[in-house]
Design an enzyme around this catalytic site. Structure first.
Site, mmCIF file in Angstrom:
data_model
loop_
_atom_site.group_PDB
_atom_site.id
_atom_site.type_symbol
_atom_site.label_atom_id
_atom_site.label_comp_id
_atom_site.label_asym_id
_atom_site.label_seq_id
_atom_site.Cartn_x
_atom_site.Cartn_y
_atom_site.Cartn_z
ATOM 1 N NE ARG A 252 -4.292 -1.688 1.886
ATOM 2 C CZ ARG A 252 -5.182 -2.062 2.780
ATOM 3 N NH1 ARG A 252 -4.961 -1.818 4.067
ATOM 4 N NH2 ARG A 252 -6.282 -2.685 2.418
ATOM 5 C CE LYS B 86 -17.071 -14.183 11.008
ATOM 6 N NZ LYS B 86 -17.314 -13.186 12.076
ATOM 7 N N GLY C 205 -7.263 -7.275 0.019
ATOM 8 C CA GLY C 205 -7.289 -8.182 1.150
ATOM 9 C C GLY C 205 -6.409 -9.397 0.964
ATOM 10 N N GLY D 223 -12.744 -4.139 1.213
ATOM 11 C CA GLY D 223 -14.079 -3.702 1.622
ATOM 12 C C GLY D 223 -14.672 -2.688 0.669
#
Length: 393
Positions: free
Chosen positions: A37, A197, A348, A371
């Protein structure tokens, strides 16, 4: 890009420019463990500095609940100096008299990195006072933190509401890559979703199944989907409360596009060295947990990637950090990287897997924000982008 200003639309020479970057990087022993990043943020900083702007950079790091030396951006400043090959002055505060004096005296081309935005209690609540203090530091705000634009924080939305603002080059490239998948993706359009999830990704599952041609599911979330199909998943990670909505999706008119694994790698313990075996999804033992997709499932996804026109991948197929459970993720990663399709890897852990395998140069776009990319693909607005539209006249 239509709808908001970019750095091509504004004058920066001699200006003080506050850049919101995404420098939320992992630390190990007080040093940066992964500088992806940081490297991704350099284009805006270098462009502004070379154009004669005094560049002030801000970012969050981790989720501290107030000042915490373990989350200081000092190590980030050191690594930014190393990879950018220019001096970076780190300030121990985000706002205040010392910051005002340092920024007010900054020379053209100088780069200042402020302290962690989340050390300030007003950051996550988008406190108007903090937004005003940040805005007063600059003649122009450059939003370049794609990984944070889905949050309405003081450093993403509050400041942009109070000083002329433009999108930075990283943000523009991220939006262009992802929006191309929504507007008119080359067909067949293959979506691969993994991770832990279903509850985190039900929105993008529902949105993507409407527009893609194949939606392959792996990782921990696949066990909830397998439960919805009537399989026993033993001790595998699953969310019982999500079985009903997943069942509804699978039974819906587009449910035939969803591809679930037919085999998995299971173990009796959640350990890197746990004995493991490959089994069909209908033969998972009561005490066993699935920790990777099996070789047949991975090969099937790889075959689909060969003929794809565009691919979006977000989330690993298993616990790829452990070598024994990496094969599924590695097979998918290599298939995505070797495909002739337009390929977007959505931040991610999937981005970490691509970089772990040294394949980052072989995908069309490697996103810095998991996200944010999911929220955009769900069709939801990104507050840190929407506020930029205020400044288009």
């Amino acid at each position: 890009m239509a709808g908001y200003l970019t750095l091509d639309d504004v004058e920066t020479d001699g200006r003080r420019v506050l850049v919101r970057a995404d420098l939320n990087v992992p630390l190990d022993g007080g040093e940066v463990a992964d500088d992806f990043r940081i490297r991704s943020s350099l284009a805006a900083v270098e462009r502004l500095g070379s154009a004669g702007a005094a560049v002030v950079v801000c970012s969050h790091l981790g989720r501290p609940e107030g000042p915490d030396p373990g989350y200081s951006l000092a190590p980030v400043a050191r690594r930014m100096e190393e990879v950018g090959d220019f001096p970076v002055r780190h300030l121990p505060n985000l706002v205040g008299r010392e910051v005002n004096e340092a920024v007010g005296g900054a020379r053209p081309g100088e780069v200042i990195l402020l302290e962690n935005t989340r050390f300030h209690p007003g950051e996550t609540s988008n406190d108007p006072a903090l937004g005003s203090q940040l805005a007063e530091l600059a003649d122009l705000f450059c939003q370049d933190a794609f990984g944070s634009v889905h949050r309405s924080h003081a450093s993403t939305v509050g400041v942009a509401a109070r000083v002329r603002s433009a999108a930075g080059p990283l943000l523009v490239s991220e939006l262009e890559a992802l929006e191309s998948l929504l507007d008119n993706p080359p067909r067949p359009f293959v979506v691969i979703l993994g991770g832990a999830k279903v509850s985190d990704k039900l929105g993008v599952l529902s949105a993507m199944v409407e527009i893609c041609d194949v939606l392959a599911v792996g990782g921990g979330m696949s066990y909830t989907a397998l439960m919805a199909e009537g399989y026993s998943v033993g001790a595998s990670l699953s969310e019982g409360e999500m079985v009903s909505p997943v069942r509804e999706l699978l039974d819906g008119p587009k449910g035939g596009k969803v591809l679930l694994p037919e085999d998995v790698v299971v173990a009796g313990h959640f350990r890197a060295d746990a004995p493991c075996r490959v089994t069909g999804v209908g033969r998972i033992g009561d005490g066993e947990m699935g920790l990777d997709i099996g070789p047949d499932a991975a090969r099937r996804i790889a075959e689909i990637c060969e003929g794809a026109g565009s691919i979006f991948w977000n989330g690993p197929m298993g616990v790829f950090e452990w070598e024994a459970f990496r094969a599924g993720t590695e097979t998918v990663a290599r298939a995505v990287a070797s495909s002739d399709a337009f390929t977007v890897v959505g931040g991610g852990d999937s981005a970490a897997a691509i970089r772990l395998l040294g394949l980052e140069e072989q995908v069309s776009h490697l996103s810095t924000g998991g996200g944010a990319s999911l929220r955009l693909l769900e069709g939801n607005p990104l507050p840190g982008v929407e506020i930029l539209r205020k400044w288009v006249r």
